[in-house]
Design a protein around this motif. Structure first.
Motif, short mmCIF file in Angstrom:
data_model
loop_
_atom_site.label_atom_id
_atom_site.label_comp_id
_atom_site.label_asym_id
_atom_site.label_seq_id
_atom_site.Cartn_x
_atom_site.Cartn_y
_atom_site.Cartn_z
N ALA A 95 0.90 -1.21 -0.03
CA ALA A 95 -0.10 0.06 0.01
C ALA A 95 0.87 1.16 0.02
CB ALA A 95 -0.92 0.11 1.07
N HIS A 96 2.23 1.19 -0.07
CA HIS A 96 2.98 2.19 -0.18
C HIS A 96 3.03 3.46 -1.08
CE1 HIS A 96 6.75 4.54 0.72
NE2 HIS A 96 7.00 4.38 -0.64
N THR A 97 2.85 4.64 -0.70
CA THR A 97 2.83 5.63 -1.90
C THR A 97 4.24 6.15 -2.07
OG1 THR A 97 0.97 6.59 -0.67
CG2 THR A 97 1.91 7.75 -2.25
N ASN A 98 4.45 5.95 -3.41
CA ASN A 98 5.87 6.37 -3.97
C ASN A 98 5.93 7.84 -3.84
OD1 ASN A 98 6.63 3.69 -4.58
ND2 ASN A 98 5.58 3.72 -6.57
N VAL A 99 7.51 8.11 -3.80
CA VAL A 99 7.75 9.62 -3.65
C VAL A 99 7.37 10.25 -5.29
CG1 VAL A 99 9.52 11.24 -3.67
CG2 VAL A 99 9.58 9.15 -2.05
N PRO A 100 7.02 11.38 -5.32
CA PRO A 100 6.65 12.14 -6.44
C PRO A 100 7.86 11.87 -7.42
CG PRO A 100 5.51 13.23 -4.73
CD PRO A 100 6.37 12.12 -4.16
N GLY A 101 7.54 11.82 -8.91
CA GLY A 101 9.13 11.58 -9.63
C GLY A 101 9.10 10.28 -9.69
N SER A 102 8.59 9.31 -9.06
CA SER A 102 8.65 7.73 -9.34
C SER A 102 7.89 7.44 -10.61
CB SER A 102 8.25 7.07 -7.99
OG SER A 102 8.98 7.29 -6.81
N ARG B 200 8.56 28.83 -11.32
CA ARG B 200 9.29 27.65 -11.62
C ARG B 200 9.88 27.15 -10.20
NH1 ARG B 200 9.16 25.69 -16.56
NH2 ARG B 200 8.89 27.36 -17.99
N GLY B 201 8.80 27.06 -9.16
CA GLY B 201 9.27 26.56 -7.95
C GLY B 201 9.17 25.09 -7.90
N PRO B 202 9.11 24.63 -6.79
CA PRO B 202 8.93 22.98 -6.46
C PRO B 202 7.70 22.36 -7.03
CG PRO B 202 8.56 24.01 -4.44
CD PRO B 202 8.94 25.22 -5.23
N GLY B 203 6.58 23.05 -7.12
CA GLY B 203 5.68 22.52 -7.66
C GLY B 203 4.78 22.11 -6.57
N ALA C 162 -16.56 34.69 -6.73
CA ALA C 162 -17.41 35.37 -6.52
C ALA C 162 -17.93 36.31 -7.87
CB ALA C 162 -17.12 36.50 -5.34
N MET C 163 -16.87 36.51 -8.72
CA MET C 163 -17.26 36.86 -9.91
C MET C 163 -17.53 36.29 -11.23
SD MET C 163 -14.05 39.81 -10.15
CE MET C 163 -12.69 38.73 -9.61
N GLY C 164 -17.74 35.13 -10.64
CA GLY C 164 -18.42 34.20 -11.80
C GLY C 164 -17.13 33.37 -12.54
N GLY C 165 -16.00 33.40 -11.98
CA GLY C 165 -14.80 32.98 -12.87
C GLY C 165 -14.24 31.73 -11.84
N THR C 166 -13.12 31.19 -12.42
CA THR C 166 -12.76 29.94 -11.71
C THR C 166 -10.89 30.08 -11.58
OG1 THR C 166 -12.04 28.84 -13.98
CG2 THR C 166 -14.25 28.37 -12.78
N LEU C 167 -10.53 29.60 -10.68
CA LEU C 167 -9.15 29.62 -10.35
C LEU C 167 -8.77 28.13 -10.05
CD1 LEU C 167 -6.58 31.03 -9.90
CD2 LEU C 167 -7.09 31.40 -7.28
N SER C 168 -7.72 27.84 -10.76
CA SER C 168 -7.20 26.10 -10.53
C SER C 168 -5.73 26.34 -10.62
CB SER C 168 -7.75 25.36 -11.77
OG SER C 168 -7.44 25.80 -13.06
N ALA C 169 -4.91 25.17 -10.22
CA ALA C 169 -3.55 25.19 -10.26
C ALA C 169 -3.39 23.85 -11.23
CB ALA C 169 -2.93 24.57 -8.90
N GLU C 170 -2.19 24.13 -12.03
CA GLU C 170 -1.54 23.25 -13.05
C GLU C 170 -0.26 22.82 -12.92
OE1 GLU C 170 -2.71 24.15 -16.99
OE2 GLU C 170 -4.93 24.00 -16.74
N ASP C 171 0.48 21.87 -13.27
CA ASP C 171 1.77 21.84 -13.43
C ASP C 171 2.43 22.65 -14.42
OD1 ASP C 171 1.96 19.93 -11.25
OD2 ASP C 171 1.64 18.39 -12.54
N THR C 172 3.52 23.30 -14.06
CA THR C 172 4.48 23.95 -15.08
C THR C 172 5.22 23.00 -16.10
OG1 THR C 172 4.40 26.04 -14.09
CG2 THR C 172 6.00 25.80 -15.84
N PRO C 173 5.21 23.00 -17.35
CA PRO C 173 6.21 22.09 -18.08
C PRO C 173 7.66 22.36 -17.55
CG PRO C 173 4.30 23.05 -19.25
CD PRO C 173 4.18 23.74 -18.09
N GLY C 174 8.22 21.53 -17.16
CA GLY C 174 9.65 21.83 -16.85
C GLY C 174 9.82 21.78 -15.50
N GLY C 175 8.76 21.77 -14.65
CA GLY C 175 8.74 21.92 -13.17
C GLY C 175 7.95 23.52 -12.75
N GLY C 176 7.65 23.42 -11.73
CA GLY C 176 6.76 24.59 -11.17
C GLY C 176 5.22 24.43 -11.14
#
Length: 847
Positions: A93-100, A766-769, A807-821
């Motif tokens: 059941a172990h969860t691998n480190v991101p990047g595995s 370009r942070g750690p993501g 509140a203004m009818g928009g959306t805000l979401s997060a995505e991975d930056t290609p190359g990291g970040g």
């Protein structure tokens, strides 16, 4: 190349010796010459486990860098390249480190199995996904690492590694599981005797179900019909009569005498829908057997003893519990009864218990007459043709000169018998055959007008006539009934198809459903009644038609739905076969009622969530965004009041200018926050108007250091429909957050583009993501992800930003930056739904 086999050591609790057992098996396999390697095994500093690793080939692990630290994981590629016969992989059941290679270790194991490599692995019962809530309720600890049950169930072999709670606690006290500094805390928390006993029971029950599943599959594959008495399974045969409760309780006591006993109550209904069972009583008995830990089954079968025995053998039952017959003494002339037939045909592998009760020999009631379904007019016509028809035919034949002969006369009387069977069923046909035989004897066989028959051949002829008439009448009656049943079933299928379609379409109109019930069964009114418990009065949940029933007892037909709902119909009494479809309507009505309430609750929850979102944004902005200008004002005022420094006019002017700028910023923020507070009460809405992004973004970047962010806003972008102040604060918070995590010297990119009737603003760092499973969590209030430095905020910036944007009818979401970040994507409505015109001006304005 075949698929590899998976063997799992399932532990009842941590420390019972799963890894030790796995390594011991590996040594045994190596001694037999099997190519066995260690893909990943963690000994956790346990000396005896570490010793067993000696002498086993270990595939080097793969090092993964994550957030400035190094971690080791199983190197799947190296194991695949080595291609051993068997690989040992600990902690399924172990969860691998991101990047595995894969997010979870069980996915790594799936790759090894697909490559034809056998795998031996371990997992604890608390890591099974379906048991997460149960384990949390028992231990108070939520397991973050889980494995789908199906992955473990598909294993070729599962071996339970068990240990008594006392022995496991002694092992821990001796330091064989944890280091001495952790033993006391573990023994007094997770490893309490009660917790370990409950986990042990979970493991035993889960494994028993797995074994039972394998046994059923094996018996089915080998067509084994006899009972294997591995554990007590008791089948209770119910008739729908009041004695059923006694039988259920008696069967439950029998099951409790042996460990793991199981009770299965079964009611067998005839395929034509005819039954003398009480639906209310069956509902009560269903609830009773489920409350006592058993299960209720509804089976269709015309031959009740055969259907009961088939069901019992199908579930591998060991005992059958039946009640003493309710038939009266004279009714035994019709046959031995269900109990005696089941006991006779059960064979040596099934024990049959006949239980006495208070309803013995009190009668079972008469079944519904077949003719009741034909209608009064058809029955009357059948009797008229069957009785008056032969008399009229005899008078007609005797008052004419035509001599047709006895054979033709018999055919004419036979035609009347067939007609009577078609119209009125078997009984009018029987009367027609009897009347025809007498009339043929009296008028057409010598001696005429006498009951006696002189020629023996005529006796045979009349006897054959009667037999043929009965056979033909039976066949015709059966065909007519089957035709009627087919038409009825077609109508029922149409109704049930409508119900299934309404479920798939998600229709939630309860009044429309009740109106359909009223039309289908030609009723005056239909009412759905409910009550909280048996002691409270019935309350009308919905009704259609005049004069709805206030209680189930007041209606002509009532259909219970569990203990707290009932469908009451007024207008006429329904035949038994109609109750089957009515039951489907009643169940659907209960579903629709629940759905309507869930929709209402969801709407209320949505409104509460929106209000909470605004309150959270308000609190966040007050505690987060006001702090910086207040600090600047405080510092400037303290400096001006200081007597230790002689400020020049230029310095004093600069400090006053800082105070004024901070006060203006505070005034701007407070105005926006007041608008947000009014949003909560619905007294004001955001001031939505068309705004150019190149007016808002530069102002939002004013709060970050120079050179830390670069804006790329095309001049040709359409305007967006937003509240300018709210958008500025949202963008400022997003950019400030991105700058905080971005590496030194790498500016944050702020770019905008048009997509149809939407405009996207992307803030790219370009942070750690952030891992995928944590992307939603970063928008929660007071969340500081990862290794954010102290003093850099309390984790409210992104929560405030999302609250303002939504509140203004928009959306805000997060995505991975290609190359990291990490890339924050802010989507807004374009003003007028238009797209950008062709550019005639410079393409960019870079700040």
């Amino acid at each position: 190349m075949g698929r590899g086999k998976l063997r799992i050591y399932l532990g009842a609790a941590p420390g019972v010796g799963k890894t030790y057992a796995m390594l011991a098996e590996a040594h045994r396999r190596v001694e037999r010459g099997t190519d066995c390697v260690v893909g990943f095994v963690e000994h956790h500093g346990r000396p005896r486990t570490e010793v067993l690793l000696h002498g086993l080939e270990t595939v080097p692990r793969r090092t993964v860098e994550y957030r400035g630290a190094s971690f080791t994981e199983m190197d799947v590629d190296a194991v695949l390249a080595r291609r051993p016969a068997v690989a040992l992989v600990d902690e399924l059941a172990h969860t691998n480190v991101p990047g595995s290679r894969n997010p979870k270790r069980w996915q790594d194991v799936a790759e090894l199995l697909a490559a034809g490599i056998d795998v031996v692995s371990t997992v604890n019962i608390q890591h099974l996904e379906s048991l997460g809530d149960v384990v949390e309720a028992i231990t108070g600890v939520r397991q973050q690492e889980t494995v789908p049950d199906e992955v473990v169930r598909r294993a070729d072999q599962i071996e339970l590694v068990d240990m008594s709670p006392e022995a496991l606690r002694r092992r821990m006290a001796h330091g064989n599981v944890y280091t001495p500094d952790k033993v006391d805390a573990a023994l007094s928390n997770y490893f309490r005797p009660g917790n370990l006993t409950a986990l042990r029971e979970l493991a035993l029950l889960w494994t028993a179900d797995r074994v039972d599943e394998y046994l059923r599959r094996y018996r089915g594959e080998h067509n084994i019909r006899s009972t294997w008495q591995a554990r007590e399974r008791i089948v209770v045969g119910l008739t729908g009569g009041p004695e059923g409760r006694t039988l259920i309780r008696r069967a439950t006591r029998l099951a409790e005498k042996g460990a793991g006993g199981e009770v299965l109550a079964v009611y067998i209904a005839r395929s034509d829908g005819l039954t003398a069972a009480s639906p209310k009583e069956l509902a009560v008995q269903r609830t009773l057997v489920e409350d006592l830990g058993g299960s209720f089954h509804h089976v269709v079968g015309d031959d009740i003893p055969t259907a009961l025995l088939e069901f019992a053998r199908g579930v591998n039952a060991t005992q059958i519990v039946l009640g003493s017959s309710r038939r009266r003494t004279w009714q035994y002339v019709l046959g031995p009864g269900v109990g005696q037939t089941v006991a006779r045909d059960s064979g040596p592998d099934l024990d049959v218990h006949i239980v006495t009760h208070g309803e013995v020999a009190k009668g079972r009631g008469l079944p519904v007459a077949r003719g009741a379904r034909l209608g009064r007019s058809r029955i009357l016509g059948g009797w008229l043709v069957g009785v008056a028809g032969p008399v009229a035919l005899a008078l007609l034949l005797t008052h004419t000169d035509a001599d047709l002969g006895l054979a033709n006369d018999m055919l004419l009387f036979l035609a009347l018998t067939v007609g009577a069977a078609l119209l009125g069923g078997f009984l009018p046909a029987l009367a027609s055959a009897a009347a025809g035989s007498l009339l043929l004897n009296w008028f057409f066989t010598p001696p005429i007008h006498r009951i006696t028959i002189a020629d023996p051949l005529n006796i045979v002829a009349i006897a054959v006539f009667f037999g043929v008439a009965m056979a033909v009448a039976s066949v015709v009656d059966l065909a007519a009934r089957r035709t009627q049943q087919a038409a009825r079933l077609r109508a029922e299928s149409e109704v049930l198809s409508y119900l299934a379609g309404s479920v798939l379409r998600g229709e939630t109109s309860l009044d429309a459903l009740l109106e359909r019930v009223r039309e289908t069964f030609s009723m005056e009114s239909v009412t759905l009644l409910e009550r909280a418990d048996g002691a409270e009065p019935w309350v009308q949940a919905a009704a259609v038609g005049p004069h709805p029933a206030a209680r189930p007892e007041d209606a002509d037909v009532d259909m219970p739905v569990g203990d707290h709902l009932a469908l009451a119909l007024s207008g006429r009494v329904l035949p038994a076969e109609d109750r089957r479809v009515l039951g489907a309507f009643a169940a659907q009505a209960a579903v629709v009622l629940d759905r309507q309430r869930l929709v209402g609750e969801a709407e209320e929850a949505r409104k509460l969530a929106e209000g909470n979102k605004i309150r959270t944004s308000l609190l966040a902005a007050v505690s987060h965004d006001l702090r910086t200008p207040l600090a600047g004002i405080k510092a400037s005022v303290s400096s001006l009041r200081s007597d230790d420094v002689e400020w020049s006019e230029e310095d004093r002017a600069e400090l006053l200018e800082g105070i004024e700028a901070g006060a203006d910023r505070l005034d701007h923020l407070v105005g926006n926050l007041l608008d947000m507070s009014r949003l909560q009460t619905g007294t004001v809405t955001p001031l939505i108007r068309a705004v150019d992004l190149d007016e808002v973004v530069p102002m939002a970047l004013g709060g970050v250091p120079d050179g830390s962010a670069e804006a790329d806003i095309p001049e040709t972008l359409p305007m967006v429909e937003v509240d300018k102040g709210l958008l500025e604060r949202a963008v400022a918070n997003i950019v400030e957050n991105a700058v905080k995590y971005s590496p030194d010297g790498v500016p944050v990119a702020v770019a905008a583009s048009a997509l149809g009737d939407r405009v996207e603003l992307r803030v790219v760092d370009r942070g750690p993501g952030v891992p995928d499973d944590s992307k939603d969590g970063i928008f929660e209030p007071f969340q500081r992800f990862g290794d954010a430095p102290r003093g850099s905020g309390v984790g409210l910036g992104l929560a405030v930003a999302r609250g303002f944007v939504e509140a203004m009818g928009g959306t805000l979401s997060a995505e991975d930056t290609p190359g990291g970040g990490l890339t924050m994507v802010l989507t807004l409505r374009a003003a007028g739904g238009g797209t950008a015109p062709p550019a005639a001006l410079p393409a960019h304005a870079v700040t």
